[in-house]
Motif scaffolding. Sequence first.
Motif, short mmCIF file in Angstrom:
data_model
loop_
_atom_site.label_atom_id
_atom_site.label_comp_id
_atom_site.label_asym_id
_atom_site.label_seq_id
_atom_site.Cartn_x
_atom_site.Cartn_y
_atom_site.Cartn_z
N ILE A 177 8.99 -15.33 12.22
CA ILE A 177 9.37 -15.95 10.92
C ILE A 177 8.64 -15.17 10.51
CG2 ILE A 177 8.97 -17.56 9.49
CD1 ILE A 177 9.16 -19.67 11.55
N GLY A 178 7.96 -14.52 10.52
CA GLY A 178 7.50 -13.52 9.06
C GLY A 178 8.65 -11.93 8.99
N ALA A 179 8.67 -11.92 10.86
CA ALA A 179 9.61 -10.47 10.85
C ALA A 179 10.90 -10.88 10.68
CB ALA A 179 9.75 -10.22 12.69
N TRP A 180 11.64 -11.76 10.69
CA TRP A 180 13.67 -11.90 10.30
C TRP A 180 13.11 -12.08 8.33
CZ3 TRP A 180 18.22 -11.33 11.61
CH2 TRP A 180 18.22 -12.04 13.47
N ILE A 181 11.67 -12.62 7.27
CA ILE A 181 11.92 -12.38 6.64
C ILE A 181 11.77 -11.12 5.48
CG2 ILE A 181 9.95 -13.14 4.08
CD1 ILE A 181 9.49 -15.66 5.79
N TRP A 182 10.56 -10.33 6.24
CA TRP A 182 10.56 -9.05 6.36
C TRP A 182 11.40 -7.81 7.04
CZ3 TRP A 182 7.27 -7.48 2.42
CH2 TRP A 182 6.37 -8.66 1.53
#
Length: 362
Positions: free
Chosen positions: A46-51
Motif C-alpha cells: 500500500i505504501g509503495a503504491w502511494i509513493w
Amino acid sequence: MPRAATFSPADTSRSMTMAERPRFRIWLWWRVFGLVGGAAIVALTIGAWIWLPLWLIVAAFLSGRLPGRWRALRLLWLAMLALTLESLVLVSLLGLWIGSGFGLWMRRPFWQWAHYDCMQWYLRNLFREATRVLRLRIVTVGPTPEAFPGDPLLVLSRHAGPGDSFTIVNALMNTYDREPRIVLKNTLMWEPTIGILMHRLPNRFVRPDPRPGQDLRSQIADLARGLDSDDALLIFPEGGNFTPGRRTRAIARLRHLGLEQMAVRAEKWTHVLAPRPGGVAAALGAAPGVDVLLCAHTGLDHLATVGDIWRELPMDKELTLRWWRVPRAHIPSDPDGISEWLFEEWARIDAWIGENQPRTHH
C-alpha cells in the motif's frame, strides 16, 4: 491428500517429548512470523503504491544514467508487480481461511483446489509480465502434456536458484496442468506467502542436512503416497542451489561417506551438484508404478539475488527447460541401484547443460 508437515496445536494437549519441544517452538514462531510478516507485506505494498509517483521520478532519473534500456524502471515495475501479487494472494489466503470455517475444512478437496487455483493464478501473472519486462523467451523441450494423460509423476530437477524453482512449478501448473507436491528447503517457510500457502497444501519443508532424530525419508515417503492422476511430486535431489562452494562440499561429503567412485564422477560435473539419493529412493518406494520426469534447464543459474537481476536487466535471453520421461520399469528398485541410476541421469543433465548454454536474442 496428505497433510503438510506442520506441528498440530493438538499436540499441546499431552506432555511433549524433548524432541517435540523445539518443533513446537518453531511452529509457534512461524505462526507469529507469518501473521506479522504477511501484514507487513500488505502494508508495504500500500505504501509503495502511494509513493509510486516519487519512485517513478527517481527510477526515470536513474535510468538515464545507468547502462541498459530503462534498467531502474524495469526493476521498479517488477518489484511493484511482485509486491502487489503477493499482497493479493495473502488477502485471498485470509479469505480462504475464513471461508473454510477458520481452517476447519481446509483439507477438504474444494478448499485444496481453491489454494492450487490461487497459486496457479499468481505464477501465471508473475511469469507473463516478468518474461515481457525481462524480454525472456522460455522454450520447453521434451514430452508434451499430452504425453502422459492421467498419470501421476515424480519430477526430479536440478537446482540453480530461486528463479528455477518458480519456473519449474509454473511449467508444471500452467503448461502440464498438474497439482504439484513439493519438497522445499526449510528456510523458505519464513517467507510469509510461501510459508502460509505451502503449509496448507501437501508439501514438506525439510532441512538439507537433517538433525539427529529427524526422519527425512519418512516425510518424503508420506508425501509420495496416494498421488492422484493430476499430481506431480517435485524433488530437488541436490538439496540446494549450485555454487562452487557447495559443489566442493558435496564431493567432500561423498568421500566422508566412503563413496570414492561417486566422488570421482561428481568431480567431472561442472554444472550440477552430486544428488542425494535417499529422498528419491523413499519417494520411489512409496509410489510404485509412478514414472519419473527429469528436468534440466539453462539460463537461470546466476540469478540468486536482487543484485544478480539488477546486473542482468534487460536480460534478452532464451531459456530452455528440457524434460525426459523415464518409465518406472527402467529404474532399479534397490537403494544401490537407485543411487547408480540417479548419478547416471545427473551426468546426462550436466552434459546437456554444458551443450545448451542460454542464447541472447534480439
